[in-house]
Scaffold this active site. Structure first.
Site, PDB file in Angstrom:
ATOM      1  NE  ARG A 136      64.627  -6.497 -12.351  1.00  0.00           N
ATOM      2  CZ  ARG A 136      64.905  -7.817 -13.103  1.00  0.00           C
ATOM      3  NH1 ARG A 136      64.446  -7.237 -14.633  1.00  0.00           N
ATOM      4  NH2 ARG A 136      64.052  -8.439 -12.900  1.00  0.00           N
ATOM      5  CG  HIS A 188      67.920 -12.230 -11.328  1.00  0.00           C
ATOM      6  ND1 HIS A 188      67.056 -11.485  -9.986  1.00  0.00           N
ATOM      7  CD2 HIS A 188      67.559 -12.150 -12.503  1.00  0.00           C
ATOM      8  CE1 HIS A 188      65.833 -11.500 -11.043  1.00  0.00           C
ATOM      9  NE2 HIS A 188      66.247 -11.760 -12.060  1.00  0.00           N
ATOM     10  CG  ASP A 216      71.371 -13.453 -18.409  1.00  0.00           C
ATOM     11  OD1 ASP A 216      70.809 -13.496 -19.151  1.00  0.00           O
ATOM     12  OD2 ASP A 216      72.317 -12.540 -17.676  1.00  0.00           O
ATOM     13  CB  CYS A 244      66.691 -15.784 -15.629  1.00  0.00           C
ATOM     14  SG  CYS A 244      68.246 -14.421 -17.115  1.00  0.00           S
ATOM     15  CD  GLN A 256      65.513 -16.159 -13.247  1.00  0.00           C
ATOM     16  OE1 GLN A 256      65.227 -14.740 -13.371  1.00  0.00           O
ATOM     17  NE2 GLN A 256      65.519 -17.532 -13.410  1.00  0.00           N
ATOM     18  NE  ARG A 282      61.988 -14.747 -10.796  1.00  0.00           N
ATOM     19  CZ  ARG A 282      62.383 -13.414 -11.007  1.00  0.00           C
ATOM     20  NH1 ARG A 282      62.979 -13.499 -12.348  1.00  0.00           N
ATOM     21  NH2 ARG A 282      62.116 -12.113 -10.910  1.00  0.00           N
TER      22      ARG A 282
HETATM   23  N1  NVA Z   1      71.661 -10.496 -16.286  1.00  0.00           N
HETATM   24  C1  NVA Z   1      70.558  -9.839 -16.967  1.00  0.00           C
HETATM   25  C2  NVA Z   1      69.157 -10.672 -16.360  1.00  0.00           C
HETATM   26  C3  NVA Z   1      67.807 -10.176 -17.109  1.00  0.00           C
HETATM   27  C4  NVA Z   1      66.580 -10.763 -16.450  1.00  0.00           C
HETATM   28  C5  NVA Z   1      70.532  -8.211 -16.918  1.00  0.00           C
HETATM   29  O1  NVA Z   1      70.599  -8.248 -16.034  1.00  0.00           O
HETATM   30  O2  NVA Z   1      69.604  -7.546 -17.452  1.00  0.00           O
HETATM   31  N1   CP Z   2      64.291 -13.144 -15.399  1.00  0.00           N
HETATM   32  C1   CP Z   2      64.176 -12.253 -15.130  1.00  0.00           C
HETATM   33  O1   CP Z   2      64.026 -11.235 -13.615  1.00  0.00           O
HETATM   34  O2   CP Z   2      62.911 -11.356 -15.880  1.00  0.00           O
HETATM   35  P1   CP Z   2      62.772 -10.375 -15.946  1.00  0.00           P
HETATM   36  O3   CP Z   2      63.659  -9.086 -16.092  1.00  0.00           O
HETATM   37  O4   CP Z   2      61.812  -9.610 -17.206  1.00  0.00           O
HETATM   38  O5   CP Z   2      61.963  -9.431 -14.783  1.00  0.00           O
END
Ligand code: NVA
Ligand code: CP
Length: 310
Positions: free
Chosen positions: A102, A129, A223, A263, A132, A291
């Protein structure tokens, strides 16, 4: 060997194969059967950003598959002190069987994958992502939605919107994306999705009007307006996204049996109202649990491709 960096690298059949695997392993796990498909295998999990679901689902997932996960925070790794990504990749992939990352820039993930001897999974970048979206489609299927469903994405043209674009373009869904002016999806990603949509027959439309997207939809999703790394823009974004909250009034324009996906984490009172969130919480938390199942499907599928020459 295959990596899992964006859905754009996968065919429709491959995505459905991964989902079938996730469904099968979910069923086995629920029945209390052991699922040791990755016995003694190791998954390195590198996090440059926070996470609840991604971390827990990958760590529990690899454990249930008979393997072990290593949680590696970038602030503890030498990568945080400037060790090049390509060196980190060559080292970690010489000791582990799979890597999940990540991070911020998608190019960093690509660089890691380029030098990795083992499959690399995108656990979220600023651009995509994809893990997801495997989960979200699995959840759609469980709630009786599928290829003929109309999906409305209301909110920021961010990594989640981009991943919806790719999923829809490959599977041939109808997707309507409503973003405020100035927060549209990345034009290169849109171009790629529209190119893919030509062969799948996907219908993708873009608007700045949430109602237009939600009208008659089977699935409505959103989101956060402030993704990780955008915290400094919070005040401006909250103003600019006015009118984009998915609440009961907006959701009532969707089909009567429509579902709402998120998500998570969710920010009530901003991208979704408290009332709609709680009303749809059965779907949302099944999505969150999925997930775990989706992660296992992805890992087992990638592991099965290790010896294959492309
Ligand atoms: N768009 C959000 C998704 C979190 C799972 C982010 O990148 O923070
Ligand atoms: N939806 C998701 O990826 O959640 P986290 O940021 O908690 O991993």
């Amino acid at each position: 060997m295959r990596h899992f960096l964006t859905l754009a690298d996968f065919s429709k059949d491959e995505i459905l194969e991964i989902i079938d695997l996730a469904v099968k392993i979910k069923k086995q796990t629920k029945m209390g059967e052991k699922v040791p498909y990755m016995e003694n295998k190791t998954l390195a999990m590198i996090f440059e950003k926070s996470s609840t679901r991604t971390r827990v689902s990958f760590e529990v997932g690899i454990y249930q598959l008979g393997g072990v996960g290593l949680f590696l925070s970038s602030s503890d790794l030498q990568i945080g002190r400037g060790e090049p990504i390509k060196d980190t990749s060559r080292v970690i992939s010489s000791m582990c069987d799979m890597v999940m990352i990540r991070t911020y820039e998608h190019e960093k993930l690509e660089e890691f994958a380029k030098y990795s001897k083992v499959p690399v999974i995108n656990g979220l970048t600023d651009s995509y992502h994809p893990v997801q979206l495997v989960t979200d489609y699995l959840t759609m299927l469980e709630f009786g939605k599928g290829e003929n469903s109309v999906v409305a994405y209301v909110g920021d043209g961010n990594n989640m919107a981009h991943s919806w674009l790719m999923l829809s373009a490959i599977l041939g869904l109808e997707l309507r994306v409503a973003t405020p002016k100035g927060y549209e999806c990345d034009s290169k990603i849109v171009e790629r999705a529209l190119e893919l949509a030509k062969s799948s027959g996907a219908k993708i439309i873009f608007t700045n009007e949430p109602k237009e997207a939600v009208e008659g939809a089977d699935v409505v999703t959103t989101d956060t307006w402030i993704s990780m790394g955008q915290e400094a823009e919070k005040e401006k974004r909250v103003k600019d996204f006015k009118g984009f909250m998915v609440d009961k009034e907006l959701f009532s324009l969707a089909k009567d049996d429509a579902i709402f996906l998120h998500c998570l984490p969710a920010y009530r009172g901003w991208e979704v109202s408290e009332e709609l969130f709680e009303e749809q919480s059965k779907v949302i938390f099944q999505e969150a649990e999925n997930r775990l199942h989706a992660q296992k499907g992805i890992m087992v599928w990638l592991d099965s491709k290790r010896g294959e020459v492309e």
